[in-house]
Design an enzyme around this catalytic site. Structure first.
Site, mmCIF file in Angstrom:
data_model
loop_
_atom_site.group_PDB
_atom_site.id
_atom_site.type_symbol
_atom_site.label_atom_id
_atom_site.label_comp_id
_atom_site.label_asym_id
_atom_site.label_seq_id
_atom_site.Cartn_x
_atom_site.Cartn_y
_atom_site.Cartn_z
ATOM 1 N N ASP A 132 0.820 -1.192 0.000
ATOM 2 C CA ASP A 132 0.000 0.000 0.000
ATOM 3 C C ASP A 132 0.856 1.245 0.000
ATOM 4 O O ASP A 132 0.460 2.288 0.481
ATOM 5 C CB ASP A 132 -0.912 0.005 1.224
ATOM 6 C CG ASP A 132 -1.982 -1.035 1.120
ATOM 7 O OD1 ASP A 132 -2.486 -1.204 0.005
ATOM 8 O OD2 ASP A 132 -2.314 -1.659 2.119
ATOM 9 N N ASN A 821 2.193 -10.736 2.697
ATOM 10 C CA ASN A 821 2.539 -9.344 2.970
ATOM 11 C C ASN A 821 2.046 -8.782 4.292
ATOM 12 O O ASN A 821 2.586 -7.788 4.764
ATOM 13 C CB ASN A 821 1.995 -8.450 1.844
ATOM 14 C CG ASN A 821 2.621 -8.742 0.508
ATOM 15 O OD1 ASN A 821 3.828 -8.883 0.410
ATOM 16 N ND2 ASN A 821 1.808 -8.859 -0.521
ATOM 17 N N TYR A 822 1.009 -9.367 4.885
ATOM 18 C CA TYR A 822 0.368 -8.722 6.030
ATOM 19 C C TYR A 822 0.346 -9.547 7.310
ATOM 20 O O TYR A 822 0.108 -9.001 8.379
ATOM 21 C CB TYR A 822 -1.067 -8.323 5.665
ATOM 22 C CG TYR A 822 -1.118 -7.145 4.732
ATOM 23 C CD1 TYR A 822 -1.050 -5.851 5.217
ATOM 24 C CD2 TYR A 822 -1.190 -7.317 3.358
ATOM 25 C CE1 TYR A 822 -1.072 -4.764 4.367
ATOM 26 C CE2 TYR A 822 -1.210 -6.240 2.498
ATOM 27 C CZ TYR A 822 -1.154 -4.963 3.011
ATOM 28 O OH TYR A 822 -1.162 -3.888 2.158
ATOM 29 N N ILE A 823 0.531 -10.843 7.232
ATOM 30 C CA ILE A 823 0.498 -11.690 8.423
ATOM 31 C C ILE A 823 1.920 -12.057 8.814
ATOM 32 O O ILE A 823 2.672 -12.611 8.010
ATOM 33 C CB ILE A 823 -0.321 -12.970 8.166
ATOM 34 C CG1 ILE A 823 -1.783 -12.616 7.881
ATOM 35 C CG2 ILE A 823 -0.232 -13.905 9.353
ATOM 36 C CD1 ILE A 823 -2.629 -13.812 7.487
#
EC number: 5.6.2.1
Length: 1019
Positions: A132, A821-823
């Site tokens: 992002d 990417n996020y965990i």
């Protein structure tokens, strides 16, 4: 600054593309936009643009005069240093920067150059880089009249030296275009067209997509034809044909020729001896390794994707407006190389010209970059995800998210306070942060009219939102990568709901009559006046990050998404046992590897929905999955029918009921199910049996050919064949041939194959007789065995149906993106260790017998044996030191698991990328007790969208909500359900504002002050 001419034309092997003067330029440092790297790795290295700072000194001054661009407009100063700019990138800010960044969206996912993109597994989303960073870029102006080319800066890095010596081979170019044979032509209005190779290549780009879903896309076809006509003006048909209508174009001959080449290559590979095929693969990998290895300060490091993207048609993701446009061929003259100055730079391919520039930038980690022509993005070659640069970046990213846990309560308190602020700007920022925090929405950016119109919270327009009383906001817009976001968000905070309704109505400014100006559907929901023009523009994501950075250096909207995704995932996994206990049948409630994996995937699915990680739905793939599942279910029902036929041939139903009592034979409780007629179509049964026999014959014959090919190949390698290819005679040669035969797994000579083919013919006759008489031709029947087989096959049908439902439910959810990417990967590893220990305690820790069988088979296989006990040294070291991952013995992580299989949760690529995660906070091997944050279940985020993407049987999060409904923070009280097209059609049309009188009254009835009225705009 010297200009670099970008070559857009494709090239032949003899065609050299160069820079303007035909030589490499040592020009001034070129100006770049921020872009995406070529590899599928996380984009954490990409820097953010320098941003203008918004002065807030007079933010609370009301606007009392008429709306104008004169006095009273907020002024914006030049860029200034702030915490957000200093540390907003989660790692090396080493990619070229811009002073103003054109938002580049729609990263192309069409790395393939043929129609195989529709034949692969749609779950392969590891190439979906979901960063992002774009949330933090300044907005581009939407006004056509005021748009100007973005200002740029020279290449800059973070200022911190990353390396002393960098040596690599540069990027790898695709093969040049090979013109078609003279008898293969594009046809127009039924007549062959004589195209020059430049336009023939572009026509071929479309031809290879002829049998894919893309060729059914009107936008794709229109964009292709527009670009094709442009190239036809430069390189017109040699026979003078005037191409004016797309509908008159016929690409079928070109497609058939291309398909024949693909099929011929496939047949060639099939005809190869296994050893020859293996050698071919090894040689190709060895060649690739030359490009994939570079030296950083004398240490070998793997490079990411070194391949320059081949030319073709842009596919895009979602409803991308540029789908079908021609991706031009990249030449060396378009590429800048970063390399040590005191070592020879890599040489471009002969005859293709020189590099645009060779630089030595020690404060960056990119090896090369170039610009693609579709979205103006700059693509980079970085080191591989397993390199030190990348692994350090990943760890720092997740540690920053963990650090957020220390200040998140204070942030949320201040946000709740600012939701009632008298300062409109503060109230808008607080509302945006609340939405980002609770629904994991992206901050987003507005796009220019020449870019894909995608949005996030900051750039939402009034037309994207609709008020639904008493507490729901309907949002519908194109999100990142043109993926549609359509949700009903239940707003649990009344202040947030009231603010959104207010921001939808007015921007806080008054007209000449003193009345608040009502917003139009195209106006931004969250806005501030633009410097100079006074026109309202969306709030920049930078404003959100400036607010967040007051609490923690480098804190941004993306860190919030990472934090919430990891916290929610941990909280869901902590409920694994409770979730298993809640399953509808006994088999699903068992604690075993299979059910644990289902629980893990359920948690992964919910986090993916939380983050709105979507992927492009491929209807062709969905249809193929449906057909395959239906075929498998038919096969299972056929096998049930044959067992029933056998039972009825040798037994009478009445006698079976008397002989086999339920007390001694519990399976008799399901006797009616066992004997339930299958009602299969007789003609379909005939076709299935004939096809089954045909397939077995084909497999037998192809295996024989492959074995003979392998025998011939090995004899040739040993010099035991004559000039005509026949085996040499002699006792020694014969003995060697026998040794080779015995080394080939399952080797059969011609006599054995003929006997098996004859047996298959007999089987076909037997099946035909059984169809006619409905009597089994078997010699006997063991009822107990047949009955249990039938019951097991019913369970197989259930699994097939459940798998199909699971695929349909997740057809538009990218499960791997959140995992990639996020965990935080350490959450998964700690969970695996915990359940591995528990399964071992339950007696499930013994090695599966499959591995023994595999080793025995490998002894007779023609392929060389794999190294035994690859992780044995690591396990011994772990037992002594607790540091199984402290050395580089293996590229993958070593956890010492006895039961759980890490490969079922992390593919090899992820194991390499996240090897660092196998170590805990103390540097020793990660413990089963490691946690991302404490008390994760109380911090999980809300997920309204999952209420319509539910899965029968409930979700972990639903139990959390039921167990503790008093938590102030809403939890993921949901089940997952795939939204259908019918659901979307039932949605009401979007309105800019809910203008009903009831809405206005409801918004103002609970407030004694003027909070519900439009606040004064900042000046």
């Amino acid at each position: 600054m010297n200009s670099i001419q970008v070559k857009n034309e494709p090239m032949l092997a003899s065609f050299a593309s160069t820079s303007t003067n035909g030589k490499a330029k040592r020009s001034a440092k070129p100006s770049l936009f921020s872009g995406s790297e070529v590899s599928s790795d996380d984009d954490e290295e990409k820097p953010l643009a320098k941003r203008p700072k918004v002065e807030d000194s007079d933010s609370d001054a009301p606007l009392t005069s008429t709306v104008s661009s004169q006095n009273g407009v907020q002024k914006r100063s030049g860029s200034s240093n702030n915490d957000d700019n200093d540390d907003d990138s989660d790692s090396d800010s080493d990619a070229p920067l811009t002073a103003l960044v054109k938002k580049s969206n729609g990263s192309d996912d069409d790395e393939d150059d043929d129609d195989d993109d529709d034949e692969g597994d749609d779950d392969d989303e590891e190439d979906d880089d979901d960063d992002d960073d774009d949330d933090d870029k300044p907005l581009s102006k939407s006004s056509k009249s005021n748009r100007k080319p973005p200002k740029t800066m020279s290449i800059t890095g973070s200022g911190e030296k990353k390396w002393d010596v960098l040596i690599h081979k540069g990027p790898r170019f695709p093969d040049p275009y090979q013109p078609l044979p003279k008898d293969v032509k594009l046809k127009y209005d039924g007549r062959p067209v004589d195209l020059p190779w430049q336009t023939e290549e572009i026509a071929m780009f479309y031809a290879v997509k002829l049998e894919t879903q893309h060729a059914q896309n009107a936008i794709f076809n229109r964009n292709f034809f527009d670009d094709f006509k442009t190239d036809l003006k430069k390189y017109p048909p040699r026979d003078g044909t005037q191409i004016k209508s797309f509908d008159k174009l016929d690409f079928r001959d070109m497609y058939n020729y291309w398909r024949s080449l693909k099929d011929a290559e496939l047949e060639r590979k099939k005809a190869l001896a296994p050893s020859a095929r293996k050698r071919e693969i090894e040689e190709r990998k060895a060649e690739e390794t030359k490009w994939k290895i570079c030296l950083v300060d004398g240490v070998e490091q793997r490079v990411g994707n070194v391949n320059v993207e081949p030319p073709g048609l842009f596919l895009g993701r979602g409803a991308h407006p540029k789908a079908g446009k021609v991706k031009r061929r990249i030449s060396p003259g378009d590429i800048t190389i970063n390399h040590s100055a005191d070592h020879p730079a890599p040489q471009p391919p002969a005859g293709m010209g020189d590099w645009a520039e060779v630089v030595e930038k020690k404060d960056v980690t990119w090896l090369a970059y170039w610009k693609e022509n579709i979205n103006g993005q700059y693509k980079y070659v970085f080191l591989d995800a397993t390199s030190n640069f990348k692994t350090n970046s990943d760890r720092e990213k997740f540690e920053k998210a963990r650090k957020l846990d220390t200040v998140v309560k204070q942030i949320r308190r201040d946000v709740n306070k600012n939701l009632k602020s008298k300062v409109r700007h503060e109230r808008q920022i607080a509302t945006i942060v609340w939405l980002i925090d609770n629904f994991s929405l992206r901050a987003g950016n507005e796009k220019g009219e020449d870019e894909a119109e995608t949005y996030g919270v900051c750039s939402l327009r009034c037309e994207h939102a609709q008020i639904k009383m008493p507490d729901t906001i309907h949002l519908e817009f194109l999100g990142k990568d043109s993926m549609k976001f359509e949700e009903d968000l239940k707003i649990t905070n009344p202040d947030v709901f009231k603010n959104i309704a207010m921001f939808l109505k007015s921007n806080g400014m008054k007209d000449k009559s003193g009345n608040y100006v009502r917003k139009k559907p195209s106006d931004p929901i969250f806005c501030a006046p633009e410097s100079g023009s006074g026109k309202m523009q969306p709030l920049q994501p930078n404003s959100v990050n400036q607010f967040l950075s007051k609490y923690m250096k480098g804190l941004s909207a993306k860190v919030f998404r990472t934090y919430n995704a990891s916290v929610t995932f941990q909280g869901l996994l902590e409920q694994t046992e409770e979730w298993l206990k809640s399953r509808p049948n006994a088999a699903e409630r068992e604690i075993n590897q299979t059910n644990l994996r289902l629980a893990y995937n359920e948690a992964n699915r919910q986090v993916a929905i939380l983050c709105n990680h979507q992927k492009t739905v491929n209807p062709m793939l969905l249809n193929r999955n449906l057909e395959r599942t239906q075929d498998k279910i038919f096969q299972i029902r056929y096998e049930i029918m044959k067992e029933q036929q056998k039972i009825l041939t040798f037994h009478k139903v009445s006698e079976l009921k008397k002989e086999f009592k339920v007390k001694e034979h519990p399976f008799m409780k399901q006797f009616d199910k066992i004997m339930q007629k299958q009602d299969l179509d007789a003609e379909k049964v005939k076709q299935y049996e004939e096809q089954m026999i045909s397939d077995k014959k084909s497999k037998l014959e192809s295996t024989f050919k492959r074995q003979q090919s392998e025998l011939q190949y090995q004899l040739e390698q040993k010099g035991l064949t004559g000039d005509d290819g026949t085996p040499k005679k002699g006792k020694k040669a014969k003995n060697v041939e026998e040794e080779v035969r015995s080394s080939i797994k399952g080797f059969k000579d011609k006599k054995q194959v003929d006997e098996e083919l004859k047996a298959l013919n007999e089987t076909a006759k037997r099946l035909e007789k059984e169809r006619k008489t409905n009597k089994s031709q078997a010699t006997s029947c063991n009822f107990v065995s047949s009955a249990k087989k039938i019951l097991s096959k019913y369970e197989m049908i259930k699994k097939q149906e459940a798998e199909l439902v699971n695929k349909n439910n997740t057809s538009d959810v990218a499960l791997s993106t959140s995992k990639l990417n996020y965990i935080d990967p350490r959450i998964t590893l700690a969970w695996l260790k915990e359940w591995d220990d528990r399964l071992s305690d339950l007696g499930q820790g013994k090695a599966a017998p499959k591995k023994k069988v595999k080793k025995e088979e490998e002894e007779n296989d023609i392929k060389p044996k794999k190294k035994d006990a690859k992780g044995a040294a690591s396990k011994k070291r772990a037992a002594k030191t607790g540091l199984a991952n402290s050395t580089g013995d293996s590229e993958k992580m070593e956890l010492g698991l006895q039961v759980m299989n890490i490969s079922q949760f992390f593919a090899n690529a992820l194991q390499k990328k996240f090897k660092w995660a196998a170590s805990g906070d103390d540097g020793r091997d990660i413990s089963a007790k490691w946690v991302f944050v404490k008390d994760a279940q109380s911090k999980m985020r809300k997920l309204d969208s999952a209420e319509r993407k539910g899965q029968k049987g409930g979700s972990m999060a639903a139990m959390t909500d039921a167990a503790d409904s008093k938590e102030a923070q809403p939890k993921v009280n949901c089940v997952l359900k795939k939204q259908t097209s019918a659901d979307r059609k039932m949605s009401k049309p979007i309105k800019a504002v809910d203008k009903t009188e009831e809405s206005d009254d409801d918004l103002s009835s609970d407030s004694s002050d003027d909070e519900d009225k439009p606040l004064a705009a900042v000046v």
